[in-house]
Design an enzyme around this catalytic site. Structure first.
Site, PDB file in Angstrom:
ATOM      1  N   SER A 146      -5.584 -19.564 -11.070  1.00  0.00           N
ATOM      2  CA  SER A 146      -4.257 -19.435 -11.664  1.00  0.00           C
ATOM      3  C   SER A 146      -3.259 -19.218 -10.537  1.00  0.00           C
ATOM      4  O   SER A 146      -3.657 -18.917  -9.404  1.00  0.00           O
ATOM      5  CB  SER A 146      -4.254 -18.194 -12.580  1.00  0.00           C
ATOM      6  OG  SER A 146      -2.941 -17.693 -12.802  1.00  0.00           O
ATOM      7  N   TYR A 159      -5.647  -9.786 -15.633  1.00  0.00           N
ATOM      8  CA  TYR A 159      -5.742 -11.248 -15.489  1.00  0.00           C
ATOM      9  C   TYR A 159      -5.536 -11.622 -14.020  1.00  0.00           C
ATOM     10  O   TYR A 159      -6.285 -12.419 -13.451  1.00  0.00           O
ATOM     11  CB  TYR A 159      -4.674 -11.900 -16.359  1.00  0.00           C
ATOM     12  CG  TYR A 159      -4.682 -13.404 -16.398  1.00  0.00           C
ATOM     13  CD1 TYR A 159      -3.986 -14.146 -15.452  1.00  0.00           C
ATOM     14  CD2 TYR A 159      -5.349 -14.091 -17.399  1.00  0.00           C
ATOM     15  CE1 TYR A 159      -3.971 -15.534 -15.496  1.00  0.00           C
ATOM     16  CE2 TYR A 159      -5.344 -15.482 -17.453  1.00  0.00           C
ATOM     17  CZ  TYR A 159      -4.639 -16.193 -16.500  1.00  0.00           C
ATOM     18  OH  TYR A 159      -4.634 -17.563 -16.550  1.00  0.00           O
TER      19      TYR A 159
HETATM   20  C1  GCO Z   1       1.354 -15.402 -17.777  1.00  0.00           C
HETATM   21  C2  GCO Z   1       0.592 -16.678 -18.024  1.00  0.00           C
HETATM   22  C3  GCO Z   1      -0.027 -17.189 -16.746  1.00  0.00           C
HETATM   23  C4  GCO Z   1      -0.554 -18.579 -16.935  1.00  0.00           C
HETATM   24  C5  GCO Z   1      -1.273 -19.150 -15.762  1.00  0.00           C
HETATM   25  C6  GCO Z   1      -0.387 -19.384 -14.603  1.00  0.00           C
HETATM   26  O1  GCO Z   1       1.310 -14.521 -18.631  1.00  0.00           O
HETATM   27  O2  GCO Z   1       2.000 -15.334 -16.728  1.00  0.00           O
HETATM   28  O3  GCO Z   1      -0.366 -16.508 -19.017  1.00  0.00           O
HETATM   29  O4  GCO Z   1      -0.992 -16.305 -16.337  1.00  0.00           O
HETATM   30  O5  GCO Z   1      -1.429 -18.646 -18.014  1.00  0.00           O
HETATM   31  O6  GCO Z   1      -2.377 -18.387 -15.410  1.00  0.00           O
HETATM   32  O7  GCO Z   1      -1.134 -19.863 -13.525  1.00  0.00           O
END
Ligand code: GCO
Length: 255
Positions: A146, A159
């Site tokens: 990501s 995340y």
């Molecule tokens: C967020 C998004 C991102 C995208 C992606 C970007 O909340 O900023 O969900 O995380 O999904 O990963 O690369």
């Protein structure tokens, strides 16, 4: 340049979380390049529906419904593949979740759920596929990173940490498996038009920010990952290892 470089005929590709979103788009692209697809998800009915759609489109596909965070289920799935003589040549570790909440409000259970689903699962599924690829002396692992593999954004800490971990897990896989003919690489999608991002897409301020902050001035489409996915799954990338390729409209390249 011979087309066979990108031809996936005779290869078997397992894409985790491939009933919808980015996983679905990459699975369709790998199938169109000739691969036999193993569609995965936690919902057996959704998996079977996707398999029917792939088959109706003329692609070779089958389903493997299992939860990537359930280690015993992952091990069982690969034992079933072995019993059926199904050699997974290409693994796309795509399954993932998002949780948007400030860290000070985040419970440890919530933190663990995101890390387990987005990082530990890539190790567990990667280990089962990698073990067999190393034994066969060839294979491709593609981990889905990501923007947050490089850059942090407030409210998505677990995340971000998981995706940062995905970048280094990819390099660790290369360190241990490259000598055995296995290429482990990653793709870093930018802001893509997916269900997971729908709340952001529908937020006018966030939508405007993405369009202003992204050099391409737009959101990405899931099918725009296919080219890099086929490249990393094919012989064209046999000397590419431990790399992450950003498909992000230039967001990680430009301030
Ligand atoms: C967020 C998004 C991102 C995208 C992606 C970007 O909340 O900023 O969900 O995380 O999904 O990963 O690369």
């Amino acid at each position: 340049m011979s087309q066979t470089l990108f031809d996936l005929s005779g290869r078997v590709a397992l894409v985790t979380g491939s009933t919808r979103g980015l996983g679905r788009a990459m699975a369709e692209g790998l199938a169109a390049a000739g691969a036999r697809l193993v569609i995965n998800g936690t919902d057996a009915a959704r998996v079977e529906a996707a398999v029917r759609e792939f088959t109706a489109a003329g692609h070779a596909a089958e389903g493997a419904a299992f939860d990537v965070t359930d280690e015993a289920a992952v091990v069982r799935a690969f034992e079933t593949f072995d019993a059926r003589g199904l050699a997974v040549d290409i693994l796309v570790n795509n399954a993932g979740i998002q949780l948007r909440k400030p860290m000070l409000e985040l419970s440890t259970a919530e933190w663990r759920k995101v890390i387990d689903t987005n990082l530990t699962s890539a190790f567990v599924v990667g280990r089962e596929a990698g073990r067999r690829m190393v034994a066969r002396g060839r294979g491709k692992v593609i981990n889905i990173g990501s923007l947050t593999s490089e850059l942090a954004r407030a409210t998505v800490a677990p995340y971000t940490v998981a995706k940062g971990g995905i970048k280094m897990l990819t390099q660790a896989m290369a360190a241990e498996w490259a000598a055995h003919g296995v290429q482990a690489n990653a793709i870093g999608p930018g802001y893509m038009l997916t269900d997971m991002n729908q709340a952001l897409i529908d937020n006018p301020a966030f939508d405007a920010w993405v369009k202003a902050r992204t050099p391409a001035k737009r959101w990405g489409k899931p099918e725009e990952l296919v080219g890099v996915a086929v490249f990393l799954a094919s012989s064209a990338s046999d000397y590419v290892n431990g790399q992450i390729i950003y498909v992000d409209g230039g967001m990680t390249a430009v301030l």
